[in-house]
Design an enzyme around this catalytic site. Structure first.
Site, mmCIF file in Angstrom:
data_model
loop_
_atom_site.group_PDB
_atom_site.id
_atom_site.type_symbol
_atom_site.label_atom_id
_atom_site.label_comp_id
_atom_site.label_asym_id
_atom_site.label_seq_id
_atom_site.Cartn_x
_atom_site.Cartn_y
_atom_site.Cartn_z
ATOM 1 C CB SER A 125 -0.909 0.007 1.218
ATOM 2 O OG SER A 125 -0.118 0.223 2.373
ATOM 3 C CE LYS A 126 -2.334 6.662 -2.393
ATOM 4 N NZ LYS A 126 -3.711 6.732 -1.966
#
Ligand code: GLU
Length: 500
Positions: free
Chosen positions: A252-253
């Site tokens: 994820s980010k």
């Protein structure tokens, strides 16, 4: 066998992240390997989250990534339109047919009712599933309520039984109908549900293989139910493994750069990214070759060598691969990709003249070995663009050269000789250095360290043999940030260090 046709079907609700980029890539490689068609379909039925801006961004990002499609919203094709929002009539038509055939039904449950049911199931530790409350409503009553304009969705009746398919990555997958609630075909507002639109489109667009992330595995039985209800042959399915971060949590980010846009901004070359992402879950038949440039990926790609175990994204490996591709890239191509980074750093301004482009090639030749990514170029070229003698004589790292008597002696001998010439070549520079060596008795590091610092303002960096021609040629170009020639640098240095 009929022709291979695959699709990439993003929802324009955000940037294209690694997982989707890999899905797009595998579809594209498969199509190119098989001589089939690659279709881009925009799944913009989620009106609240879809944005036109994201669609143009994703088209641009996919192009940068190097993928091309045979059919899509921007190109058209025989099975268009390729945006789901433009296919509403088609969805309405089949939904009506399914209701007419008794395979679909109107559902009047409100969002609140459904949410309450969901919460009850979760509390009781059950997998939430639609209760089927409206399934048994008499057709006449449903028709009457629809006529009275009561908001109604249309659902598919899941018939009891099993859903089974031979997944091209996971092998045989079986779901019992017990765990599947009746999926929504069309929402009360008229928008189609994902599982429904995807089936209508995949069938109408004659998609032969659905290759997508394994987060969709639990949707597949719902889609198979629809194929069954419509009497259509389903395509083959291949569900790609999840991509994990180095901590083995879903990527994820917070793991850093994860979208095509991020990688582009970092200065990862598209070809390096394609090669790296292809190896996230796939390996060539020999199981070991890592650098597969040009057409090698498409030539070798096969679903048979796609693994179902999760792939771990490793930014360092990507940087390594990027370095290989930067080294191997054609100089003019690398210069073109680099220019935006120098523009962003305000070192250059658009439009960039051909002579400047040729000079950038030289700059890259000198600095490339210190780079993993092109966004490091401004820092690596600071010594070319941003020389400032006052900083050199005052900064912690370099001021010793202005202070040390032995270094001052070398520079006091060197500088007048350099300034005496109109222009400087590296050959002449080497001669001058030799003369200084003779005059001062300094050699090796004692000779070249002060010279390097005075000329470049840095204690390390590319060879002077490469830098000096870059300074000389750069000084003749009309750049946004003018380049100082070797003589100018040394003149400034002499003044700042008060050298006689
Ligand atoms: N729009 C879906 C997504 O972005 C496509 C899924 C599929 O390929 O069927 O996840």
């Amino acid at each position: 066998m009929s022709k291979v046709r695959v699709r990439f079907a993003p929802s324009p609700t955000g940037y294209v992240h690694v997982g989707n980029a890999r899905t797009a890539l595998f579809n594209w490689l498969f199509a190119r390997h098989e001589g089939g068609a690659f279709v881009l379909r925009i799944e913009d039925t989620d009106v609240e989250r879809s944005e036109k801006g994201y669609e143009s961004q994703l088209v641009e990002d996919l192009r940068w990534f190097g993928l091309d499609w045979d059919e899509g919203p921007d190109k058209g094709g025989p099975f268009g339109p390729y945006r789901q929002s433009e296919r509403q009539d088609l969805y309405a038509q089949f939904a009506k047919e399914l209701v007419g055939a008794g395979r679909g039904y109107f559902c009047f449950c409100s969002a609140e009712q459904l949410e309450a049911e969901r919460q009850d199931a979760l509390k009781a530790g059950r997998q939430p599933k639609y209760s089927g409350r409206c399934r048994t409503l008499a057709a006449e009553e449903a028709a009457r309520r629809v006529k009275n304009r009561e908001p109604a969705a249309i659902r598919l009746k899941i018939e009891p039984g099993e859903f089974r398919w031979q997944d091209l990555v996971h092998g045989e997958v079986v779901f019992s109908s017990d765990v599947i609630g009746d999926p929504i075909l069309v929402r009360s507002g008229g928008h189609p549900g994902y599982n429904y639109a995807v089936v209508i489109d995949d069938h109408m667009m004659q998609i032969s293989h659905v290759i997508r992330g394994d987060d969709h595995i639990s949707n597949t039985p719902r889609q198979l139910a629809l194929y069954r209800a419509l009497g259509w042959e389903p395509p083959a399915f291949a569900h790609l493994s999840t991509i994990l971060g180095p901590d083995r949590a879903r990527l994820s980010k917070r793991h850093g750069a994860t979208s095509l846009q991020n990688f582009r901004e970092e200065g990862i070359l598209p070809e390096a990214l394609r090669n790296y992402l292809a190896l996230l879950g796939w390996s060539p038949a020999d199981g070991k070759t890592e650098i597969l440039g040009g057409d090698a990926l498409a030539e070798q790609f096969s679903l048979a060598h796609v693994t179902k175990s999760p792939a771990v994204f490793d930014a360092e490996k990507l940087a390594w691969m990027n370095r290989q591709y930067m080294k191997g890239a054609a100089p003019e191509c690398l210069a073109r990709l680099s220019a935006p980074f120098l523009v962003k750093a305000t070192y250059l301004a658009e439009p960039i003249a051909p002579a400047t482009m040729a000079w950038i090639e030289r700059v890259l030749d000198a600095t490339l070995k210190n780079l993993d990514r092109l966004d490091q170029l401004p820092a690596a070229t600071r010594l070319i663009f941003d020389y400032d003698a006052t900083t050199v004589v005052s900064s912690e790292e370099t001021r010793h050269v202005a202070e040390d008597p032995a270094a001052r002696q070398v520079l006091a001998a060197l500088i007048p000789k350099v300034l005496a010439d109109e222009s400087l070549t590296f050959a002449r520079f080497r001669e001058i250095a030799k003369e200084v060596q003779k005059e001062t008795g300094k050699k090796g590091k004692d000779l070249f360290h002060p010279i390097r610092v005075a000329v470049t303002g840095a204690v390390s960096g590319p060879e002077l043999e490469k830098l000096i021609p870059i300074f000389e040629e750069g000084a003749k170009l009309n750049l946004a940030k003018p380049i100082k020639s070797t003589a100018e640098r040394l003149r400034e240095f002499a003044a700042a260090a008060r050298l006689e």
